[in-house]
Design an enzyme around this catalytic site. Structure first.
Site, PDB file in Angstrom:
ATOM      1  N   ASP A 198       0.810  -1.214   0.000  1.00 33.77           N
ATOM      2  CA  ASP A 198       0.000   0.000   0.000  1.00 33.77           C
ATOM      3  C   ASP A 198       0.842   1.262   0.000  1.00 33.77           C
ATOM      4  OD1 ASP A 198      -2.670  -1.474   1.765  1.00 33.77           O
ATOM      5  OD2 ASP A 198      -2.771  -0.431  -0.155  1.00 33.77           O
TER       6      ASP A 198
ATOM      7  N   ILE B 202       1.308   2.288  -3.481  1.00 34.48           N
ATOM      8  CA  ILE B 202       0.130   2.448  -4.339  1.00 34.48           C
ATOM      9  C   ILE B 202      -0.542   3.770  -3.997  1.00 34.48           C
ATOM     10  CG2 ILE B 202      -2.087   1.474  -5.062  1.00 34.48           C
ATOM     11  CD1 ILE B 202      -1.207  -1.181  -4.150  1.00 34.48           C
TER      12      ILE B 202
ATOM     13  N   GLU C 120      -6.937   0.816   1.116  1.00 35.28           N
ATOM     14  CA  GLU C 120      -6.489   2.143   1.567  1.00 35.28           C
ATOM     15  C   GLU C 120      -6.639   3.119   0.419  1.00 35.28           C
ATOM     16  OE1 GLU C 120      -2.906   0.873   4.592  1.00 35.28           O
ATOM     17  OE2 GLU C 120      -2.613   2.570   3.223  1.00 35.28           O
TER      18      GLU C 120
ATOM     19  N   ASP D  95      -6.139   6.695  -0.999  1.00 33.78           N
ATOM     20  CA  ASP D  95      -5.282   7.832  -0.657  1.00 33.78           C
ATOM     21  C   ASP D  95      -5.941   9.154  -1.015  1.00 33.78           C
ATOM     22  OD1 ASP D  95      -2.942   5.637  -1.926  1.00 33.78           O
ATOM     23  OD2 ASP D  95      -3.054   6.214   0.180  1.00 33.78           O
TER      24      ASP D  95
ATOM     25  N   HIS E 252     -15.133   8.601 -17.594  1.00 30.19           N
ATOM     26  CA  HIS E 252     -15.777   8.968 -18.852  1.00 30.19           C
ATOM     27  C   HIS E 252     -14.797   9.803 -19.653  1.00 30.19           C
ATOM     28  CE1 HIS E 252     -19.757   7.492 -18.048  1.00 30.19           C
ATOM     29  NE2 HIS E 252     -19.693   7.991 -16.845  1.00 30.19           N
TER      30      HIS E 252
ATOM     31  N   CYS F 151     -14.225   5.620 -22.897  1.00 31.25           N
ATOM     32  CA  CYS F 151     -14.607   5.696 -24.296  1.00 31.25           C
ATOM     33  C   CYS F 151     -13.495   6.424 -25.052  1.00 31.25           C
ATOM     34  CB  CYS F 151     -15.905   6.514 -24.451  1.00 31.25           C
ATOM     35  SG  CYS F 151     -17.267   5.802 -23.559  1.00 31.25           S
TER      36      CYS F 151
ATOM     37  N   SER G 215     -16.349   2.436 -25.019  1.00 35.89           N
ATOM     38  CA  SER G 215     -16.114   1.248 -24.187  1.00 35.89           C
ATOM     39  C   SER G 215     -17.401   0.891 -23.497  1.00 35.89           C
ATOM     40  CB  SER G 215     -15.048   1.544 -23.132  1.00 35.89           C
ATOM     41  OG  SER G 215     -13.808   1.660 -23.714  1.00 35.89           O
TER      42      SER G 215
ATOM     43  N   SER H  41     -20.082  -1.201 -20.911  1.00 35.22           N
ATOM     44  CA  SER H  41     -20.146  -1.717 -19.555  1.00 35.22           C
ATOM     45  C   SER H  41     -20.601  -3.174 -19.595  1.00 35.22           C
ATOM     46  CB  SER H  41     -21.110  -0.881 -18.734  1.00 35.22           C
ATOM     47  OG  SER H  41     -22.318  -0.772 -19.413  1.00 35.22           O
TER      48      SER H  41
END
Lengths: 596, 395
Positions: free
Chosen positions: B79, B82, B118, B120, B164, B206, B232, B234
């Site tokens: 973590d 990241i 976690e 951030d 998006h 997309c 793209s 869903s």
């Protein structure tokens, strides 16, 4: 000095307009009517689609299974109601509390302007009961409403049972982000109006109501339910509201997708022109709360649905409305619905009314040109047909001769608006009629008295009424009519189009010269009252329950009484519009017709 | 006797030869392994995972990001390495019928929001400015450590973005956008500040391929879920929750990653094959022209995992500076230096077109000689007029 515009060209233009005017008018009228008829077909109609992204494309699964509970509660409600005669407030409070809602009541009362014969009430009072389901994890900033109107003649007990069963089911779910208000109103729409006014803290119609103790935030959407039997064969959706206002099309699309999902048969009832609220939803629209009324109909069809199916559809609708982040605003607010899954947007249906009003405009233009050609003066060797009066006196007399008819017509309209309700007591003292009848008959009496006006008007105005005066009067009347019809059409297209289609030909054709009886008959036939009468007959024909003349007349009188009553109780605008706006305008045309 | 002597000598010679060959073989094997030990140039891994959209109906973007987070954490990146940015809180949204969970498979099979997530940057902290500050390191001193990207020139960074988007931009929080040019410039800043060794950029929106069109810094590999002009789509509609749970591309990437373990030798070419058009409906794209190594030599775990390479050996290895490797390294450095000069790439807008700035108005001074000449003229005129005798008072 030079002229700013070329008189020769102007004269040529004027002559062209005058020559082509009649065919253009006819063409325009025909185009308007043809466009309106073409609205039923694609490409002018489109399939409906969901515009709001937040309500999304995924369906939600419904888990409502409280059919038996709903039926039991409905039976209890009906029994208690029969026993008490009015809404069983204590029982409702107890039941709602046991389901887990916060329960509040509100009492209201109103003295109607005159007794309502259809519902047999004069002094109306009642109690509304509502329960609030608070959203478990959200702040109570927004809410949804499920309402069931109960009146003296429509018990609606199955709807109350379904409402309570749904409330019990909803209480067990944790995914609500908005509060849900379950509202049971008394005295039909009067109770709903009282509740709405108290909720939004306004006083529009003179209702006396106790303030609300419990509130739940801004109402995002509302659904009204009317069920009269345990099983339904179809669900009828009413969208038109007070003064022809319509909810956002997305709400209808949402309901329709759930109808399709559940395999329910949903139909559309359409009657926008009367401007009446056709259900409680009509009153919600005034506060910009999108609302629908759903009526269960039990007719002779094979496949019947029980309360569980209706409950599931409602559950799906509410769950999807729960996803909303803002008020419904993505879809259309002005539309026509030829069928439940097809709509016509305002941009496509307005030209129909536009063409009709163009006729009035063309006629006005022609009259203007004729008036000015007459007033051009000695330069024009070929002047108006007939003796051309000198310029200045003609204009001044023209103006004076305009003011009188205008004032008198407006006064008649004002009398039509105020007198019936005001003088009902005087009428009942002198004539053996009830108050409601007195109101209606006074209405008709004043309306007919207007027909006798031209004789009196001529006496008031100086005998030297020039021939040209009627042109100026007709010009003013045409513009006045066009303005009014345009405004009406914008907000209530059906009413506007109906009035335009009937009044425009008569208005355009009216001249003092020409066959007077024919024109008189035409004008009377297309007056607002006659249009109302005719549309009543037509409506019943369409509903396949035709009326005889006597029945029709009775219905007509009842409709008049309803119109006046609704204006006073809900603020419906049809009555004042007709009385103060269209009737004086029509009288002006009547004056033009009988110009000596 | 002589034969046995010969035989024994031959045998010992043979044995010696065999031993020697084995030894050399073993030594060369270990040296190979040692060489492979330093094959990729990175020593640590970072991941920056960004979900840019809020509102309940964008549940799937949060689920996308959390799925990648889960894989990356499972494969070893801690973590502390990241940076997870989620623009909205779906787990605690009042509309969530299963609070404190975010599911990525319908029928609630896989909860990607467990006990040890976690986040951030959360909610309104996910902005374009914060994202760019994280990437470039221009962070105010008060920022906590968990919100910083503390990478160095031996870090491999995975950057995953979802939300998006459109042709050339990605929408943040329904109120602002980041353009592909901004992103490319941010990566160039990272390169110049030596903040990465190699970068893998994955985007699931997309028209995602438009976001990597403008990159011009070296050592970047990019993947996108759809080409310009495509959307793209869903996936996983869940009627119990009422929203779509994942996007198609990330769903299949997640399935692919579930089969990777820290010892996998799967390479990037396999990742390029994930989600063909038949499954994804859109056409995923990738860009490798800026990347030095061949994608087939790049392991998935080079970016998605933090593999601590440990090789146990009982042999001594002489780490002689292999001239060939040194030469390669010098070449690489030289190439890097070459790359520091501006690359020629297609249709890059010149700075003057990007930055419209009026030239600064400096105050204009007349040139020095002019002033001197002017004074000389004035003095001459003075003396001419009033006579030369005044000169002794001046000079």
């Amino acid at each position: 000095m030079g002229l700013l515009s070329d008189p020769v060209r102007r004269r040529a233009l004027a002559r062209l307009v005058l020559r082509l005017n009649a065919p253009l008018c006819v063409l325009s009228y025909a185009a308007g009517v043809a466009w309106f008829l073409a609205l039923a077909f694609p490409p002018l109609t489109q399939r409906t689609y969901m515009s709001e992204n937040a309500m999304g494309s995924t369906m939600v699964e419904e888990q409502f299974a409280g059919g038996d509970r709903a039926r039991g509660l409905a039976r209890d409600f009906a029994a208690h109601r029969r026993k008490s005669g009015a809404l069983p407030v204590a029982w409702l409070e107890r039941t709602m509390r046991s389901v887990g809602l916060e329960v509040y009541t509100q009492s209201f009362s109103r003295r109607l302007p005159f007794p309502d014969e259809t519902h047999e009430r004069y002094m109306v009072s009642g109690t509304n009961v509502y329960g609030i389901l608070r959203a478990p994890r959200a702040a109570s900033t927004e809410s949804l409403v499920l309402t069931v109107p109960c009146g003296p003649d429509s018990t609606n007990s199955q709807a109350v049972g379904l409402l309570l069963a749904l409330a019990a089911h909803f209480r067990g779910q944790i995914y609500w982000a908005k509060d849900i208000i379950f509202l049971v109103t008394e005295q039909d729409l009067l109770g709903t109006e009282a509740w709405l006014e108290a909720y939004h803290d306004v006083n529009v119609t003179g209702m006396q109501s106790s303030p609300l103790q419990g509130r739940a935030g801004a109402i995002q959407a509302a659904v009204a339910l009317e069920l009269s039997s345990d099983v339904v064969t179809s669900l009828d959706v009413a969208v038109e509201g007070l003064n022809g206002q319509l909810p956002n099309l997305d709400l209808l699309n949402l309901f329709q997708t759930f109808c399709q999902k559940g395999g329910l048969l949903c139909t559309l009832q359409g009657k926008q022109a009367s401007g009446r609220p056709h259900g409680p939803h009509g009153l919600f629209l005034r506060y910009r709360v999108e609302a629908l009324t759903i009526r269960g109909i039990n007719s002779f069809r094979q496949y019947k649905y029980d309360l569980v199916a209706v409950g599931k559809a409602l559950e799906g609708v509410f769950r999807k409305l729960n996803h909303l982040l803002e008020r419904l605003h993505q879809s259309f607010f002005f539309y026509l619905l030829p069928a439940l899954s097809r709509f016509v947007s305002i941009g496509l249906y307005m030209p129909a009314a536009g063409f009709l009003l163009l006729v009035l405009g063309l006629k006005a233009l022609e009259l203007w040109m004729q008036l000015h050609e007459a007033g051009v003066g000695p330069e024009e060797p070929r002047g108006a047909t007939g003796p051309s009066p000198p310029v200045l006196p003609a204009q001044s007399v023209g103006l004076a001769s305009l003011v009188a008819p205008l004032l008198i017509s407006q006064a008649m309209g004002l009398a039509l608006y105020i007198l019936p309700v005001l003088s009902q007591h005087v009428a009942t003292q002198h004539f053996p009629v009830a108050e409601a009848e007195a109101v209606v008959l006074t209405l008709l009496a004043i309306y007919a008295a207007g027909l006798a006006l031209p004789h009196s008007t001529q006496r008031v105005v100086s005998a030297q009424a020039p021939d040209r005066g009627w042109m100026a009067l007709k010009l003013v009347a045409l513009i006045y009519l066009a303005l009014q019809l345009a405004c009406i059409t914008l907000t209530n297209f059906s009413l506007g189009f109906l009035l335009a289609a009937t009044m425009v030909p008569a208005a355009a054709l009216t001249t003092p010269s020409g066959p007077r009886p024919v024109y008189a008959a035409l004008l009377v036939l297309t007056s607002p009252a006659a249009t109302l009468l005719g549309s009543l007959f037509l409506w019943r024909e369409l509903q396949e329950a035709p009326l005889s003349l006597a029945e029709g007349w009775q219905l007509f009188l009842a409709a008049l009484a309803q119109g006046v009553l609704e204006h006073h109780t809900y603020g419906a605008l049809l009555f004042p519009l007709l009385a103060l706006g269209l009737y004086p305008c029509w009288l002006l045309f009547w004056n033009v017709l009988f110009w000596k | 006797m002589v034969a046995s002597c010969f035989l024994s000598r031959g045998l010992t010679a043979l044995a010696g030869l065999l031993l020697f060959s084995f030894g050399s073989l073993a030594a060369s094997q270990i040296e190979d392994q040692a060489e492979q030990f330093f094959r990729s140039g990175h020593t640590n891994n970072w991941a920056v995972l960004v979900c840019t959209s809020r509102f309940w109906f964008n549940y799937r973007h949060v689920a996308n990001t959390l799925s990648v987070y889960r894989s990356v954490k499972r494969l070893g990146i801690p973590d502390s390495h990241i940076v997870l940015m989620l623009a909205d809180d779906m787990a605690c949204n009042p509309r969530n019928p299963k609070p404190a969970t975010v599911f990525s498979h319908k029928n609630m099979e896989l909860n990607v929001y467990g006990d040890d997530v976690e986040v951030d940057y959360r909610s309104y902290e996910v902005t374009v400015e914060n994202f760019l500050r994280v990437l470039t390191g221009r962070i105010p001193p008060s920022t906590p450590r968990s919100k910083r990207l503390l990478s160095d020139d031996r870090s491999n960074i995975l950057i995953y973005m979802t939300g998006h988007g459109g042709n050339g931009f990605l929408k943040f929080q329904d109120s602002e956008e980041i353009t592909n040019i901004e992103l490319a410039d941010a990566f160039e800043q990272m390169w110049q500040k030596r903040r990465y060794n190699e970068l893998l950029f994955i985007i699931d929106t997309c028209q995602g391929a438009s976001m990597y069109e403008r990159f011009y810094s070296p050592n970047i590999m990019a993947l996108a879920s759809s080409q310009v002009g495509e959307d793209s789509l869903s996936h996983q509609p869940d009627p119990a929750i009422g929203v779509h749970l994942m996007d198609r591309y990330t769903f299949y990437v997640l399935e692919f990653l579930e089969e990777i373990n820290p010892a996998s030798q799967t390479n990037m070419n396999d990742l390029f094959q994930v989600c063909p058009r038949s499954l994804c409906v859109s056409t995923p794209g990738h860009r490798t022209d800026l990347f030095q190594r061949d994608p087939k030599n790049v392991l998935i775990t080079d970016f998605f995992g933090s593999v601590r390479k440990v090789e146990i050996t009982t042999e001594t290895i002489s780490l002689q500076p292999d001239l060939e490797i040194m030469e390669n390294r010098y070449e690489k450095d030289w190439m890097n230096e070459e790359l520091m000069e501006p690359l020629k790439y297609a249709e890059q807008l010149p700075v003057a077109q990007i930055i419209h700035q009026k030239p600064k108005l400096k105050d204009w001074h007349p040139p020095g000689g002019f002033i001197l000449g002017l004074w000389a003229l004035i003095i001459m005129v003075f003396f001419k007029t009033y006579g030369i005798k005044h000169m002794k008072f001046i000079f």
